[in-house]
Write an enzyme that holds these catalytic residues in place. Structure first.
Site, PDB file in Angstrom:
ATOM      1  N   HIS A 220       6.181 -27.594  44.004  1.00  0.00           N
ATOM      2  CA  HIS A 220       7.692 -27.635  43.590  1.00  0.00           C
ATOM      3  C   HIS A 220       8.187 -27.962  42.181  1.00  0.00           C
ATOM      4  O   HIS A 220       9.124 -27.544  41.764  1.00  0.00           O
ATOM      5  CB  HIS A 220       8.158 -28.765  44.496  1.00  0.00           C
TER       6      HIS A 220
ATOM      7  N   SER B 162      15.249 -26.341  42.129  1.00  0.00           N
ATOM      8  CA  SER B 162      15.350 -27.294  43.076  1.00  0.00           C
ATOM      9  C   SER B 162      16.948 -27.743  43.182  1.00  0.00           C
ATOM     10  O   SER B 162      17.556 -26.780  43.825  1.00  0.00           O
ATOM     11  CB  SER B 162      14.507 -28.517  42.581  1.00  0.00           C
TER      12      SER B 162
END
Ligand SMILES: *[C@@H]1O[C@H](CO)[C@@H](O)[C@H](O)[C@H]1NC(C)=O
Ligand SMILES: *[C@@H]1O[C@H](CO)[C@@H](O)[C@H](O)[C@H]1NC(C)=O
Ligand SMILES: *[C@@H]1O[C@H](CO)[C@@H](O)[C@H](O)[C@H]1NC(C)=O
Ligand SMILES: *[C@@H]1O[C@H](CO)[C@@H](O)[C@H](O)[C@H]1NC(C)=O
Ligand SMILES: *[C@@H]1O[C@H](CO)[C@@H](O)[C@H](O)[C@H]1NC(C)=O
Ligand SMILES: *[C@@H]1O[C@H](CO)[C@@H](O)[C@H](O)[C@H]1NC(C)=O
Ligand SMILES: *[C@@H]1O[C@H](CO)[C@@H](O)[C@H](O)[C@H]1NC(C)=O
Length: 429
Positions: free
Chosen positions: A401, A196
């Protein structure tokens, strides 16, 4: 009775959290800390009845000691005066020494820390898997998180302490960390693994300081956060819609960043443990950011994750990402037309030119990632100067995610294949 005690404690902790703003908590330091320690100790006693996983609340020193891994702590000062902690796991449980070992650097997400590569524990956490395989494992802690709050002249109470976004982390923190590692280990290249924001900082580094491409034998991006114009996260959309909150209200209240405090960790593990009736709400809340994937949540370990994360975060960092979602651009922070001329000598912020990446790339992405959509991955890959060595969509349809670090089956769904790639580019002797 337990519930009464439980909610009494929650009330105590919550009112304490509201009493001053969180930045002051940290700065005010010791008495509040003692108070929280007391609550934490009480909780540990209570834990026998409410079954909070024992690992919740352990810091990295305590955690690694418990599981028989050693830890080295290194301090690095950046060109712009932030003082960072680098954590090193020099060897695994079955191997010793650091001689001739390939070096990996793991870089954490937004509002995360080195603990996010460790808390799932042995035989599962990526950092521990790599250490057991014979890698020399280094873990970054970028400015503003609980292990890297230091600065030569500023303290977190100063607004200017928080004047940074992912750009400064990529431009200052990561190169300082890499140079230190190269110096200590004597290796010529490291393997970079970022999740990320850890992916964003890798891209910022290799595009703004292209000479660092030569210090990386493989840059692995887990959920490559670069372009965000197609992000679908409802929570991110809400943030974008209420940007004035970030622009006006928080600065007006004197909040420029939120430092990690034990309060946050205690609240997270209290409200979201398996015995709490609120756990499903916690999961929905997280999934509104990350993507819905209840099946891969490790309900027992959730408090362990939440006792470290969310970690410290600057408001400017959040704003910078919101700008990316709104504009569809991947570029420096937008200060507004006039201020941009002052900062950059042009009306719009300079873009990150991803075709400057020359280090070998491995890109892992997922279909149900609410932040990094397939369209935005495609755009990123199309703009590279060379096609990635590995471009891998995780085969599980609901992978989101956060699953890159939290999924119950992350080893079989992702790490086994990831480690195979790493072994190809940075083999253990
Ligand atoms: C973790 O906590 C212990 C006990 O409070 C402390 O001695 C140690 O320095 C902490 N580790 C880090 C990395 O802050
Ligand atoms: C750590 O090592 C000690 C001594 O070798 C052993 O008794 C203990 O069971 C180990 N702990 C874990 C969690 O493996
Ligand atoms: C350590 O080595 C023993 C014996 O080869 C093996 O059974 C065990 O799984 C290894 N443990 C790790 C963590 O690699
Ligand atoms: C930072 O905060 C401290 C304590 O409030 C204050 O003395 C100092 O002047 C501040 N520094 C800056 C640059 O604002
Ligand atoms: C490398 O290490 C040496 C010896 O500790 C130190 O003097 C030097 O400043 C370091 N260089 C960098 C770039 O960190
Ligand atoms: C969404 O992705 C497409 C395909 O990559 C791209 O052309 C478009 O610019 C993106 N939309 C936004 C708003 O960024
Ligand atoms: C981006 O970088 C490439 C490779 O260095 C260069 O050829 C190209 O002109 C750059 N694009 C822009 C818009 O600066």
């Amino acid at each position: 009775m337990n519930y009464l005690l439980f909610f009494g404690l929650v009330f105590l902790v919550a009112t304490n959290a509201n009493a001053g703003n969180l930045q002051n908590d940290v700065a005010a330091g010791s008495n509040i800390h003692t108070f929280l320690q007391l609550i934490w100790d009480l909780l540990k006693i209570l834990a026998h009845t409410i079954h909070i996983d024992e690992d919740a609340g352990l810091n990295i020193t305590q955690f690694l000691e418990k599981y028989n891994y050693s830890l080295e702590q290194h301090q690095v000062t950046t060109e712009d005066n932030y003082i960072l902690s680098l954590h090193r796991i020099p060897h695994g449980r079955n191997n010793t020494g650091t001689k001739n070992k390939p070096v990996v650097l793991l870089v954490h997400c937004l509002a995360c820390s080195s603990m996010d590569w460790i808390w799932p524990g042995p035989n599962k956490a990526l950092a521990l898997l790599l250490a057991d395989l014979g890698y020399d494992v280094w873990l970054a802690n970028n400015r503003g998180n609980s292990y890297s709050m230091g600065h030569k002249t500023l303290i977190p109470k100063n607004a200017s302490y928080w004047d940074f976004s992912f750009y400064e982390k990529g431009y200052y923190d990561i190169p300082a960390s890499i140079d230190h590692i190269l110096n200590v280990t004597g290796v010529e290249k490291i393997t970079y693994i970022g999740h990320s924001q850890g992916a964003t900082t890798g891209i910022v580094l290799t595009t703004t300081r292209p000479e660092y491409n030569d210090k990386i034998n493989l840059m692995t991006l887990l959920s490559p956060v670069a372009y965000l114009g197609n992000a679908t996260s409802p929570m991110a959309k809400i943030l974008s819609k209420y940007q004035s909150l970030l622009d006006l209200a928080l600065p007006f209240l004197g909040i420029h960043g939120i430092a990690y405090t034990p309060t946050i960790g205690v609240l997270g593990s209290l409200l979201c443990n398996q015995q709490s009736s609120l756990q499903p709400l916690c999961i929905v809340f997280i999934d509104l950011f990350a993507g819905f994937d209840a099946d891969q949540v490790d309900k027992e370990k959730l408090p362990v994750f939440l006792s470290n994360t969310p970690n410290g975060v600057s408001i400017k960092d959040i704003k910078h990402y919101v700008q990316e979602m709104d504009s569809g651009h991947f570029r420096r922070f937008d200060y507004g037309k006039v201020a941009n001329i002052v900062h950059y000598g042009q009306l719009t912020p300079p873009a990150f030119n991803v075709s400057k990446i020359t280090a070998p790339l491995a890109v892992y992405y997922a279909k149900n990632d609410f932040m990094v959509s397939l369209n935005d991955v495609t755009r990123f890959v199309n703009e590279l100067s060379t096609f990635p060595k590995v471009l891998h969509q995780v085969e599980y349809d609901f992978f989101n995610h956060l699953d890159f670090i939290t999924a119950k089956d992350v080893k079989s769904l992702l790490y086994d294949s990831l480690i195979e790639t790493i072994q190809k580019y940075a083999p253990v002797n």
